[in-house]
Design a protein around this motif. Structure first.
Motif, short mmCIF file in Angstrom:
data_model
loop_
_atom_site.label_atom_id
_atom_site.label_comp_id
_atom_site.label_asym_id
_atom_site.label_seq_id
_atom_site.Cartn_x
_atom_site.Cartn_y
_atom_site.Cartn_z
N UNK A 93 48.38 51.87 31.42
CA UNK A 93 48.96 51.05 31.02
C UNK A 93 48.35 49.59 30.25
N UNK A 94 48.71 49.28 29.06
CA UNK A 94 47.82 48.50 28.31
C UNK A 94 48.66 46.97 28.20
N UNK A 95 48.00 45.69 28.33
CA UNK A 95 48.75 44.60 27.81
C UNK A 95 48.05 44.46 26.53
N UNK A 96 48.63 44.67 25.47
CA UNK A 96 48.06 44.49 24.21
C UNK A 96 47.62 45.59 23.88
N UNK A 97 46.70 45.57 22.80
CA UNK A 97 45.94 46.69 22.11
C UNK A 97 44.64 47.27 22.88
N UNK A 98 44.08 46.43 23.74
CA UNK A 98 43.09 46.69 24.35
C UNK A 98 42.87 46.54 25.73
N UNK A 99 43.14 45.48 26.54
CA UNK A 99 43.18 45.32 27.94
C UNK A 99 43.97 45.98 28.55
#
Length: 269
Positions: free
Chosen positions: A76-82
């Motif tokens: 699961x990502x917070x934003x496109x990368x992290x």
């Protein structure tokens, strides 16, 4: 055979067992880097609990000996990368020999802990059958006492298995237990002995839940009786006010709530 695989710091209080799915939030930078490396190289990671959760950068002495080699199932990502969270599935128990890397993330040297006929799951012994039956009964009772924590679907999952090791791991993964208790179950490599240990812990948990339920019932009964007494006293007070409450009127009173005798003395006739 020993393998060297990433070993991200494991969140406090979490334990993962083989063939189980667990979600945990990714917070530490070292954990993020270890997970990203495992994903990019399509490798497993080694999840092992810390002995002292206050240590931010653990070394070998801060980690338990037995952990679980696991595979990432979802990020699961917070934003496109992290990445912000992840789902992992345990593969097998492994023994930690050493940490061969500490920067930018931990890399552990591990080897499978379960091997040989003594660790095969299914057992036809009478001891295994007795332990399995006890687990069925205890978990059924646990489901009754804690429906929010356990479900009939979980019970059916257990009852469809004849593998004492899997049943032990499933119960330990889904029942609230102390961290050291969960680790002791992970440490036990013999399936029947592991299930016996889980049964003892589950029996204790059931007793605690039954005691909590009895306490709640007694408190509720006392509250209900006190509410009834308060309501009746208020009724008497209102009646007396309506009747004038002066001389020449009967003084209707309830007996004190803690006494079972007859009503208090009457007023002037």
């Amino acid at each position: 055979a020993r393998n060297c695989i990433p070993c991200p710091p494991w969140p406090a209080g979490l334990t993962i067992y083989p063939k189980m799915m667990v979600h945990f939030d990714v917070g530490r930078e070292a954990s993020i880097k270890a997970i990203e490396e495992a994903m990019s190289s399509n490798t497993s990671i080694f999840l092992v609990a810390q002995k002292d959760i206050r240590v931010e950068v653990p070394d070998r002495n801060h980690l338990f000996d037995i952990g679980t080699v696991s595979t990432v199932r979802q990020i699961l990502r917070l934003g496109p990368v992290r990445p912000s969270g992840s789902w992992w599935e345990g593969e097998y128990r492994a023994r930690l020999h050493d940490l061969v890397q500490t920067e930018p993330y931990l890399v552990a040297q591990v080897e499978p802990a379960e091997h040989g006929p003594a660790y095969e799951g299914k057992s036809n012994s009478l001891r295994a059958e007795a332990a399995i039956r006890q687990a069925y009964e205890l978990f059924d009772r646990y489901c009754e006492l804690s429906p929010k924590s356990a479900s009939a679907e979980m019970l059916m999952n257990i009852m469809s298995s004849e593998d004492p090791g899997y049943i032990a791991d499933f119960i330990a993964q889904n029942v609230s237990m102390r961290v050291l208790d969960k680790q002791s179950i992970l440490d036990e490599l013999r399936p029947v002995q592991r299930l016996n240990k889980v049964n003892r812990l589950l029996h204790r948990e059931v007793e605690i839940l039954e005691m909590e339920q009895n306490i709640q019932r007694r408190v509720q009964e006392n509250m209900t009786q006190n509410q009834k007494d308060a309501f009746l006293r208020e009724q008497v007070r209102v009646i007396q006010e309506e009747l004038g409450g002066g001389r020449g009127q009967r003084d209707y009173r309830l007996p004190p709530p803690d006494h079972g005798g007859q009503a208090a003395g009457r007023g002037d006739q």
